[in-house]
Design an enzyme around this catalytic site. Structure first.
Site, PDB file in Angstrom:
ATOM      1  CD  GLN A 130      37.739  96.005  36.246  1.00 18.18           C
ATOM      2  OE1 GLN A 130      37.132  95.531  35.293  1.00 18.18           O
ATOM      3  NE2 GLN A 130      38.412  95.251  37.087  1.00 18.18           N
ATOM      4  CD  GLU A 163      36.997  95.616  42.880  1.00 21.69           C
ATOM      5  OE1 GLU A 163      38.023  96.314  42.957  1.00 21.69           O
ATOM      6  OE2 GLU A 163      36.952  94.525  42.315  1.00 21.69           O
ATOM      7  CG  ASP A 177      42.417  95.178  36.817  1.00 20.21           C
ATOM      8  OD1 ASP A 177      42.777  94.881  35.656  1.00 20.21           O
ATOM      9  OD2 ASP A 177      41.631  94.482  37.492  1.00 20.21           O
ATOM     10  CD  GLU A 181      44.442  92.826  38.205  1.00 24.77           C
ATOM     11  OE1 GLU A 181      44.878  93.430  39.220  1.00 24.77           O
ATOM     12  OE2 GLU A 181      43.346  92.249  38.200  1.00 24.77           O
ATOM     13  CE  LYS A 234      40.050  88.576  40.706  1.00 32.07           C
ATOM     14  NZ  LYS A 234      39.560  89.150  39.427  1.00 32.07           N
ATOM     15  NE  ARG A 270      36.468  87.440  40.994  1.00 33.49           N
ATOM     16  CZ  ARG A 270      36.365  86.599  39.956  1.00 33.49           C
ATOM     17  NH1 ARG A 270      36.553  85.315  40.133  1.00 33.49           N
ATOM     18  NH2 ARG A 270      36.080  87.041  38.745  1.00 33.49           N
ATOM     19  CB  SER A 271      33.669  93.430  41.529  1.00 28.64           C
ATOM     20  OG  SER A 271      33.165  92.451  40.672  1.00 28.64           O
ATOM     21  CE  LYS A 313      43.048  94.597  41.905  1.00 20.57           C
ATOM     22  NZ  LYS A 313      42.467  94.021  40.684  1.00 20.57           N
TER      23      LYS A 313
HETATM   24  P1  PGA Z   1      35.861  90.832  39.098  1.00 18.61           P
HETATM   25  O1  PGA Z   1      37.259  91.460  38.672  1.00 18.61           O
HETATM   26  O2  PGA Z   1      34.829  91.866  38.804  1.00 18.61           O
HETATM   27  O3  PGA Z   1      35.775  89.682  38.136  1.00 18.61           O
HETATM   28  O4  PGA Z   1      35.944  90.433  40.503  1.00 18.61           O
HETATM   29  C1  PGA Z   1      37.987  92.324  39.395  1.00 18.61           C
HETATM   30  C2  PGA Z   1      39.287  92.418  38.681  1.00 18.61           C
HETATM   31  O5  PGA Z   1      39.281  92.497  37.432  1.00 18.61           O
HETATM   32  O6  PGA Z   1      40.340  92.355  39.294  1.00 18.61           O
HETATM   33 ZN    ZN Z   2      41.537  92.292  37.265  1.00 27.15          ZN
END
Ligand code: PGA
Ligand code: ZN
Length: 386
Positions: free
Chosen positions: A144, A181, A218, A266, A310, A339-340, A361
């Site tokens: 990812q 992101e 990650d 991660e 988070k 978050r994304s 991050k």
């Molecule tokens: P998310 O995840 O898409 O749930 O924000 C980002 C991540 O896995 O760190």
């Molecule tokens: Zn993550």
């Protein structure tokens, strides 16, 4: 401080999805805040919005009369305030409210409110290349996020290094496409080829500039996990499809840590596998995101040495501070994270400094990510002036 009025409304996040914004009118002035949303969300995190949709949460807050002329003196009052919220409204309504409340209480300087003379600022963890759940339609990467972690004396230097490497790696990949992101999303390379390209650019740059940059990933591996197997669709040019049972996934991760000098990994194992971490190489930061979901009870039964923070995964700023303090006491590394689907809100940057969190991050590219980096750059300037 007295709350005079509360308003909620819908704004658009970086994915053009609706997000909640809270505007507080207080005796300290008017402050606003918003909450982000994930795409590769953990199964054990609380939901962001009510099942019936975001509008229900917005109406709920707009009709909540409890806060009219409510007195808030310090962060301890947040415990009581959180109890006013109906949990079925989701985590984002509470977090956006608490972010705005903390801004009001601290008159915009949350960092100073908790930590008036910071000795150290966080370092950025920057997403430079990626795929997985952060891209529709998908590219071929199973991993990812590939992450850059510069180790520098100042935040300014770290941001420059991440920007330089982001540009150089983008050039090398010859891609224009980006993930949610803002990371580069190459179309046709495999997981291992991406490692090789990123590492060769990093090596070249580090030698020329004399800087120290670490690599992380990650894996968000719950996304790859099905029927007790971790399945990769584009592992390497010679072996596109690869399947690993738990034991082999652990061996693979340990091999990657060693081969690619990974400083950070991660969610290398799926979100219900607590025990597997015992057999992973603890010389790297083994970071729990979907595994821990910012929940101290899950952290206590895990074997990670680092954890993603988070606030909206747990839907409580009080619990968020609790887990951060616990980490710092137990030598577990907390990493506060975007978050994304992000907004321009930069409260996480303020919290990183406020609560002495060593890493943030928050991506490298895109206005929502840059807002968070700029916030820390501003704090760094202000501290230097003092
Ligand atoms: P998310 O995840 O898409 O749930 O924000 C980002 C991540 O896995 O760190
Ligand atoms: Zn993550």
């Amino acid at each position: 401080m007295i709350i005079k009025g509360v308003k909620a409304r819908i704004i658009m996040d970086s994915r053009k999805n609706p997000a909640i914004e809270v505007i507080l009118n207080t005796s300290n002035g008017i402050y606003r805040a918003s909450a982000p949303s994930g795409a590769s969300t953990g199964k054990f995190e609380i939901r962001a919005y009510p099942k019936a949709g975001i509008n229900v949460a917005v109406d709920y807050l707009n009709n909540l009369k409890k806060f009219k002329n409510y007195h808030v003196n310090d962060f301890n009052d947040f415990r009581k305030i959180e109890k006013f919220f109906n949990p079925s409204m989701g985590g984002n309504v509470i977090i956006a409210f608490e972010f705005a409340l903390l801004k009001s209480l601290a008159k915009g300087k949350i960092w100073k409110f908790f930590n008036p003379r910071p000795k150290q600022l966080p370092l950025p963890v920057g997403n430079v290349v990626g795929g997985g759940a952060h891209l529709i339609p998908k590219n071929k990467l199973d991993i990812q996020e590939y992450l850059l972690i510069p180790h520098t004396a100042t935040f300014k230097e770290a941001v420059k290094i991440n920007n330089d490497l982001y540009r150089l790696i983008g050039k090398k990949l010859k891609t224009k496409r980006k993930t949610d992101e803002g990371a580069w999303a190459p179309e046709n390379i495999s997981d291992l080829e991406a490692f090789d390209i990123i590492i060769s650019v990093m090596k070249d740059y580090s030698e020329k500039q004399g800087v120290d940059v670490h690599l992380g990933i990650d894996l968000a591996s719950s996304q790859l996990y099905n029927k007790r197997r971790y399945s990769y669709d584009n592992f390497s040019p010679s072996q596109k499809k690869k399947d690993f049972i738990k034991k082999d996934q652990i061996a693979l991760i340990n091999d990657w840590i060693n081969r690619y000098h990974l400083a950070y990994i991660e969610d290398p194992l799926e979100e219900q596998d607590f025990s597997g971490y015992k057999n992973l190489d603890h010389s790297a930061l083994l970071v729990g995101d979907d595994l821990i979901v910012t929940d101290i009870r899950r952290l206590k039964k895990s074997f990670v040495n680092a954890v993603i923070i988070k606030p909206n995964q747990i839907g409580s700023l009080v619990k968020t501070k609790e887990i951060v303090d616990y980490c710092l006491k137990k030598n577990i590394v907390p990493i506060i994270s975007h978050r994304s689907g992000e907004t321009l809100d930069a409260t996480i940057s303020q919290l990183a400094v406020a609560w002495k969190i060593p890493f943030i991050k928050c991506g490298i590219n895109g206005k929502e990510r840059e807002a968070k980096l700029k916030e820390i750059l501003r704090i760094e300037k202000e501290i230097k002036r003092d």
